[in-house]
Motif scaffolding. Sequence first.
Motif, PDB file in Angstrom:
ATOM      1  N   LYS A 168      52.212  27.410  26.546  1.00  0.00           N
ATOM      2  CA  LYS A 168      52.494  29.411  27.667  1.00  0.00           C
ATOM      3  C   LYS A 168      53.535  29.415  27.416  1.00  0.00           C
ATOM      4  O   LYS A 168      54.840  30.290  28.123  1.00  0.00           O
ATOM      5  CB  LYS A 168      51.620  29.558  29.288  1.00  0.00           C
ATOM      6  CG  LYS A 168      50.589  28.547  29.349  1.00  0.00           C
ATOM      7  CD  LYS A 168      50.387  28.696  30.494  1.00  0.00           C
ATOM      8  CE  LYS A 168      48.620  28.375  30.734  1.00  0.00           C
ATOM      9  NZ  LYS A 168      48.406  28.029  31.854  1.00  0.00           N
ATOM     10  N   ASN A 169      54.433  30.032  26.085  1.00  0.00           N
ATOM     11  CA  ASN A 169      55.562  30.267  25.851  1.00  0.00           C
ATOM     12  C   ASN A 169      56.989  29.521  26.802  1.00  0.00           C
ATOM     13  O   ASN A 169      58.076  30.384  26.608  1.00  0.00           O
ATOM     14  CB  ASN A 169      55.470  32.161  26.582  1.00  0.00           C
ATOM     15  CG  ASN A 169      54.681  32.619  25.491  1.00  0.00           C
ATOM     16  OD1 ASN A 169      54.495  32.478  24.294  1.00  0.00           O
ATOM     17  ND2 ASN A 169      53.908  33.384  25.990  1.00  0.00           N
ATOM     18  N   VAL A 217      60.365  27.288  26.409  1.00  0.00           N
ATOM     19  CA  VAL A 217      61.439  26.865  25.426  1.00  0.00           C
ATOM     20  C   VAL A 217      62.551  25.608  26.344  1.00  0.00           C
ATOM     21  O   VAL A 217      62.130  25.346  27.172  1.00  0.00           O
ATOM     22  CB  VAL A 217      62.513  28.415  25.940  1.00  0.00           C
ATOM     23  CG1 VAL A 217      63.798  28.226  25.457  1.00  0.00           C
ATOM     24  CG2 VAL A 217      61.061  29.575  25.470  1.00  0.00           C
ATOM     25  N   GLN A 258      49.227  32.537  17.458  1.00  0.00           N
ATOM     26  CA  GLN A 258      49.816  33.114  15.708  1.00  0.00           C
ATOM     27  C   GLN A 258      48.298  33.002  15.314  1.00  0.00           C
ATOM     28  O   GLN A 258      47.352  32.149  14.855  1.00  0.00           O
ATOM     29  CB  GLN A 258      50.271  32.017  14.919  1.00  0.00           C
ATOM     30  CG  GLN A 258      50.619  32.470  13.476  1.00  0.00           C
ATOM     31  CD  GLN A 258      51.556  33.772  13.458  1.00  0.00           C
ATOM     32  OE1 GLN A 258      52.438  33.695  13.651  1.00  0.00           O
ATOM     33  NE2 GLN A 258      51.010  33.951  12.976  1.00  0.00           N
ATOM     34  N   GLU A 262      60.841  26.631  20.452  1.00  0.00           N
ATOM     35  CA  GLU A 262      60.600  27.436  21.824  1.00  0.00           C
ATOM     36  C   GLU A 262      58.781  27.355  20.952  1.00  0.00           C
ATOM     37  O   GLU A 262      58.733  27.270  19.943  1.00  0.00           O
ATOM     38  CB  GLU A 262      61.058  28.569  21.414  1.00  0.00           C
ATOM     39  CG  GLU A 262      60.982  29.515  19.879  1.00  0.00           C
ATOM     40  CD  GLU A 262      62.013  30.565  20.184  1.00  0.00           C
ATOM     41  OE1 GLU A 262      62.260  31.639  21.156  1.00  0.00           O
ATOM     42  OE2 GLU A 262      62.638  31.073  19.279  1.00  0.00           O
ATOM     43  N   ASP A 263      57.772  27.912  21.946  1.00  0.00           N
ATOM     44  CA  ASP A 263      56.271  27.986  21.547  1.00  0.00           C
ATOM     45  C   ASP A 263      57.091  29.119  21.003  1.00  0.00           C
ATOM     46  O   ASP A 263      56.985  30.507  21.452  1.00  0.00           O
ATOM     47  CB  ASP A 263      55.805  27.974  22.506  1.00  0.00           C
ATOM     48  CG  ASP A 263      54.554  28.007  22.275  1.00  0.00           C
ATOM     49  OD1 ASP A 263      53.732  28.771  20.905  1.00  0.00           O
ATOM     50  OD2 ASP A 263      53.722  29.200  23.077  1.00  0.00           O
ATOM     51  N   CYS A 264      55.916  30.153  19.727  1.00  0.00           N
ATOM     52  CA  CYS A 264      56.705  31.020  19.223  1.00  0.00           C
ATOM     53  C   CYS A 264      54.856  31.738  19.597  1.00  0.00           C
ATOM     54  O   CYS A 264      54.365  33.229  18.818  1.00  0.00           O
ATOM     55  CB  CYS A 264      55.516  30.722  17.452  1.00  0.00           C
ATOM     56  SG  CYS A 264      56.714  29.732  16.510  1.00  0.00           S
ATOM     57  N   GLY A 265      54.120  31.706  20.510  1.00  0.00           N
ATOM     58  CA  GLY A 265      52.500  31.870  20.926  1.00  0.00           C
ATOM     59  C   GLY A 265      51.926  32.216  20.328  1.00  0.00           C
ATOM     60  O   GLY A 265      51.823  31.779  19.267  1.00  0.00           O
ATOM     61  N   SER A 280      48.711  30.350  24.237  1.00  0.00           N
ATOM     62  CA  SER A 280      48.874  29.819  23.662  1.00  0.00           C
ATOM     63  C   SER A 280      49.197  28.427  24.385  1.00  0.00           C
ATOM     64  O   SER A 280      49.084  28.116  25.764  1.00  0.00           O
ATOM     65  CB  SER A 280      50.711  30.198  23.407  1.00  0.00           C
ATOM     66  OG  SER A 280      51.997  30.329  24.098  1.00  0.00           O
TER      67      SER A 280
END
Length: 192
Positions: free
Chosen positions: A9-10, A12, A25, A20-23, A6
């Motif tokens: 990179k994840n 938070v 998708q 937070e990054d959802c990764g 992502s």
Amino acid sequence: MSEPVSAVKNAVFSGIVRVEDCGPQGMITLRSDASNAKLKQAVKVVIGADLPPVRGISANGDRAVAWMSPDEWLILLPYAEARAAEAELRKALAGTHHLAETVSDARAFFRVTGDAARVREVLAKLVPVDLHPARFGTGEMRRTRMAQVAAAIWLESEGEARVICFRSVGAYVFDLLSAAAANGSEVAFFDA
């Protein structure tokens, strides 16, 4: 083959709300005439949900379709399934005017969670949208600007918002959200 990564990179951030990054998708941009019966059927088969109303989202488990404009929808699904779903949509819509394109790697996807009023407050600092609960409800989508960049926002539930932006500005949007959510940044409007 390399693993998808992502934009941030994840990452938070925890403050008055959690960002937070959802990764990675899966996302497919779908364009066609909203009255096209083949379109409605194709979306129902691939997503398991009907086309949403204006500014809405229709969900079925980990799949959803979001209204983006009168002739555009954004399909959300697991990252690994996006290419196959795109091919299925193209096959189902063959012979009709349409566009179906996977945009998973071109977008960043964030979750903002916490107290419902604070989630709205954080977003309100950044977007020119009336976020009063009577004007912006759960399951509503808005395409808008977030500071200086294009973004889309919606409330997954009271206390949980989602934000989508271009990947190229993902770090900028994460930083914006984090600054708006910093401890001590409360507007105090909701405390009055």
